[in-house]
Design a protein around this motif. Structure first.
Motif, PDB file in Angstrom:
ATOM      1  N   ARG A 193      82.531  90.392  13.878  1.00  0.00           N
ATOM      2  CA  ARG A 193      81.563  90.420  14.976  1.00  0.00           C
ATOM      3  C   ARG A 193      81.269  89.006  15.461  1.00  0.00           C
ATOM      4  N   TRP A 194      81.094  88.085  14.531  1.00  0.00           N
ATOM      5  CA  TRP A 194      80.839  86.689  14.898  1.00  0.00           C
ATOM      6  C   TRP A 194      82.066  86.074  15.566  1.00  0.00           C
ATOM      7  N   LYS A 195      83.258  86.345  15.053  1.00  0.00           N
ATOM      8  CA  LYS A 195      84.479  85.785  15.632  1.00  0.00           C
ATOM      9  C   LYS A 195      84.700  86.277  17.056  1.00  0.00           C
ATOM     10  N   GLN A 196      84.375  87.538  17.299  1.00  0.00           N
ATOM     11  CA  GLN A 196      84.636  88.142  18.606  1.00  0.00           C
ATOM     12  C   GLN A 196      83.596  87.784  19.651  1.00  0.00           C
ATOM     13  N   HIS A 197      82.476  87.222  19.232  1.00  0.00           N
ATOM     14  CA  HIS A 197      81.391  86.957  20.180  1.00  0.00           C
ATOM     15  C   HIS A 197      80.897  85.514  20.065  1.00  0.00           C
ATOM     16  N   PRO A 198      81.691  84.552  20.500  1.00  0.00           N
ATOM     17  CA  PRO A 198      81.211  83.164  20.470  1.00  0.00           C
ATOM     18  C   PRO A 198      79.973  82.943  21.327  1.00  0.00           C
ATOM     19  N   GLU A 199      79.751  83.814  22.313  1.00  0.00           N
ATOM     20  CA  GLU A 199      78.572  83.675  23.163  1.00  0.00           C
ATOM     21  C   GLU A 199      77.289  84.024  22.402  1.00  0.00           C
ATOM     22  N   TRP A 200      77.398  84.613  21.233  1.00  0.00           N
ATOM     23  CA  TRP A 200      76.223  84.947  20.419  1.00  0.00           C
ATOM     24  C   TRP A 200      75.778  83.777  19.540  1.00  0.00           C
ATOM     25  N   ARG A 201      76.487  82.673  19.567  1.00  0.00           N
ATOM     26  CA  ARG A 201      76.198  81.564  18.671  1.00  0.00           C
ATOM     27  C   ARG A 201      75.120  80.650  19.255  1.00  0.00           C
ATOM     28  N   ARG A 202      74.303  80.095  18.378  1.00  0.00           N
ATOM     29  CA  ARG A 202      73.141  79.333  18.833  1.00  0.00           C
ATOM     30  C   ARG A 202      73.524  77.989  19.435  1.00  0.00           C
ATOM     31  N   ALA A 203      74.583  77.353  18.980  1.00  0.00           N
ATOM     32  CA  ALA A 203      74.999  76.054  19.526  1.00  0.00           C
ATOM     33  C   ALA A 203      76.516  75.972  19.423  1.00  0.00           C
ATOM     34  N   ALA A 204      77.194  76.796  20.204  1.00  0.00           N
ATOM     35  CA  ALA A 204      78.646  76.907  20.087  1.00  0.00           C
ATOM     36  C   ALA A 204      79.365  75.615  20.449  1.00  0.00           C
ATOM     37  N   TYR A 205      78.688  74.692  21.116  1.00  0.00           N
ATOM     38  CA  TYR A 205      79.307  73.423  21.500  1.00  0.00           C
ATOM     39  C   TYR A 205      79.301  72.415  20.355  1.00  0.00           C
ATOM     40  N   ARG A 206      78.691  72.778  19.212  1.00  0.00           N
ATOM     41  CA  ARG A 206      78.624  71.876  18.058  1.00  0.00           C
ATOM     42  C   ARG A 206      79.290  72.536  16.856  1.00  0.00           C
ATOM     43  N   GLU A 207      79.866  71.704  15.972  1.00  0.00           N
ATOM     44  CA  GLU A 207      80.541  72.262  14.809  1.00  0.00           C
ATOM     45  C   GLU A 207      80.316  71.442  13.537  1.00  0.00           C
TER      46      GLU A 207
END
Length: 551
Positions: A166-180
């Motif tokens: 679910r997390w892999k398929q929905h990067p738009e659900w991540r709180r700060a997807a521009y940071r790693e």
């Protein structure tokens, strides 16, 4: 809570299924674990972890952690391909395939409901059986992104198995997807309705499936729930979420015919909790919670729980537990942990909290001692819940920060402190050259106890002589300690950190403290250092009982 049983232990996601042999993956093996925790101890409850980013059982609403795993397949099967070769085999004590295989064995092949067996065995011993839900676990997210999405890393340990589809398929659900740079940057964003519904589904399934005594929402796995800057809006969001969980608990109570408590694990400090989006006082006013556990995010010890503040904010009806630990770190960027062999940090953090009126103590990750050092854990479980039993053991009380802070909030670090004040200012904690340090030391020592102040300094500090270094406790000058004993650094049982600690602290001074000048709860150290280079990087008071083997 049964009288005399104030200890609550978190049995985490992996301890039992990693460190117990295949023969223990039975009802009898499960029950033996609870017997160990409960018999002859001060344990009042056990909390069993049901999830990471995947479910740790045969869930119908979340992806089980073993989905896609072939128990008869070879080490090159797709499920295991991201692990390094030695982790792809079923090897005892291996936190990888061995872990997955044992969970599969319990829940799929043998159809053993381990959580209900554990809860029932708790009731057999007259203690509470809880389930704990990690609200935003982030194990492996950074590693997966760097390995797969960014192709910049090669991390291939057990955590790479944790990110859900679910997390892999929905990067738009991540709180700060521009940071790693940290796993929690890519954790779920709870401002999204889909994310909240996803987590409510697991809570609903758990409360509908198991007859438990309590259900904990663990907000410190891993504390970050909103896009940076969205935490204030999150206050209303998480209050609404908690209301819905309370409704699920109420419905479960009606089915079970008994009270089910709802708890929350939260930061030590009220301001930090609020800044992260947890309006805990409101949850209390609305009657949503029965218990809160105050804890550091990293599991390090804390000695200054503001229990009076929490009581004012939450009232007297909620049970307040406090986390105690043997992992000591003087400030957030120290880069190493001290953990002594006799677990005196546990004793100190427990004594400080109980002395301030904590209703109970919470152990997190100490479940691993059941396999690694069962005699020591049994000793801890027989002493930590009572000041009467604690007074027989040495205890350490160190400067240690609370570290669950919101993005942009100031850290709670007191140390390190430069020995030469770089500039006079308006901070009355150090207005001039004098250094003042508050140490939370629990109940006053007995008259024949030995009390020692330890100070540690950075390697660039010139050679120091205790007799020429004015130090006061509660305005009383202290004399150098002349006794023998192992330094605080050499007492560390964590060999992997010793080199780092020596790089950070290369000089120590020790001072004797007459027990009669100690105050209850808080003692103030004043240091008047010469204007020299270097930093004060460690400060602790150690109390050694008269009848202790340590002299």
């Amino acid at each position: 809570m049964k009288p005399g049983r104030k200890i609550f232990i978190n049995e985490d996601d992996a301890h039992f299924t990693v460190y117990h042999p295949r023969e223990d993956m039975t009802q009898e093996g499960l029950e033996r674990l609870i017997d160990y925790y409960a018999k002859g101890t001060q344990v009042g409850g056990i909390l069993f972890c049901i999830n990471l980013q995947k479910a740790l059982y045969d869930s119908k609403v979340w992806e089980p952690v073993y989905r896609g795993y072939d128990p008869d397949g070879g080490p090159d099967q797709p499920f295991l391909k991201l692990l390094k070769p030695e982790l792809r085999e079923i090897n005892s004590h291996c936190h990888a395939r061995n872990w997955i295989h044992n969970i599969w064995l319990l829940h799929e092949k043998r159809k053993i409901d381990r959580f209900q067996i554990w809860i029932d065995r708790c009731r057999h011993h007259g203690i509470e059986g809880w389930l704990t839900m990690r609200m935003n676990d982030a194990h492996g997210l950074q590693e997966y992104r760097q390995r797969i999405e960014e192709n910049t890393g090669s991390y291939d340990s057990w955590a790479i198995l944790c990110p859900s589809e679910r997390w892999k398929q929905h990067p738009e659900w991540r709180r700060a997807a521009y940071r790693e740079e940290c796993s929690f940057e890519s954790a779920f964003d709870f401002s999204r309705e889909e994310v909240r519904q996803h987590h409510l589904a697991l809570a609903e399934e758990a409360l509908g499936r198991w007859d438990m005594d309590g259900f904990e929402l663990d907000w410190l796995r891993w504390a970050m729930f909103f896009k940076p800057g969205g935490e204030k809006e999150g206050l209303e969001i998480l209050t609404g979420f908690t209301r819905k969980v309370r409704e699920l608990v109420t419905a479960a109570e009606k089915r079970a015919g008994h009270k089910i408590m709802l708890g929350a694990r939260i930061p030590c400090e009220p301001r930090a909790a609020f800044d992260l989006g947890y309006d805990v006082p409101r949850w209390a006013r609305e009657g949503l919670l029965d218990q809160v556990t105050l804890s550091n995010m990293s599991g390090t010890a804390y000695f200054d729980f503001p229990l009076d503040e929490w009581r004012l904010l939450l009232g007297d009806k909620l049970r307040i537990l406090t986390h105690c630990s043997n992992y000591l770190s003087p400030y957030s960027r120290f880069g190493a942990l001290l953990s002594d062999r006799e677990y005196e940090g546990h004793n100190g953090s427990a004594a400080s909290a109980l002395n301030r009126g904590s209703d109970g103590l919470y152990l997190f990750n100490d479940c691993y001692l059941e396999s690694r050092n069962p005699e020591m854990l049994n000793s801890l479980l027989r002493r930590l819940g009572s000041l009467k039993t604690l007074q027989k053991f040495p205890r350490r009380h160190a400067v240690a920060p609370s570290n669950a802070n919101a993005p942009g909030s100031p850290s709670n670090d007191l140390l390190p402190i430069p020995l030469t004040n770089p500039a006079k200012g308006n901070d009355f904690s150090r207005f001039e050259q004098n250094i003042s340090i508050k140490l939370c030391t629990g109940p006053v020592p007995r008259k024949n106890d030995k009390v020692v102040l330890y100070l540690g300094f950075s390697p660039d500090t010139p050679e120091l002589v205790s007799s020429a270094f004015p130090v006061y406790l509660n305005t009383i000058p202290l004399r150098p300690y002349s006794g023998t004993g192992v330094s605080m650094i050499e007492s560390n049982r964590l060999n992997r950190f010793k080199k780092k600690i020596r790089q950070m602290i290369s000089r120590e001074l020790h001072f004797a403290i007459p027990p009669e000048i100690m105050k209850d709860d808080v003692n103030l150290i004043e240091i008047v250092p010469p204007e020299i280079s270097g930093e004060l990087r460690w400060a602790e008071i150690k109390i050694i009982p008269e009848n202790s083997s340590e002299k």
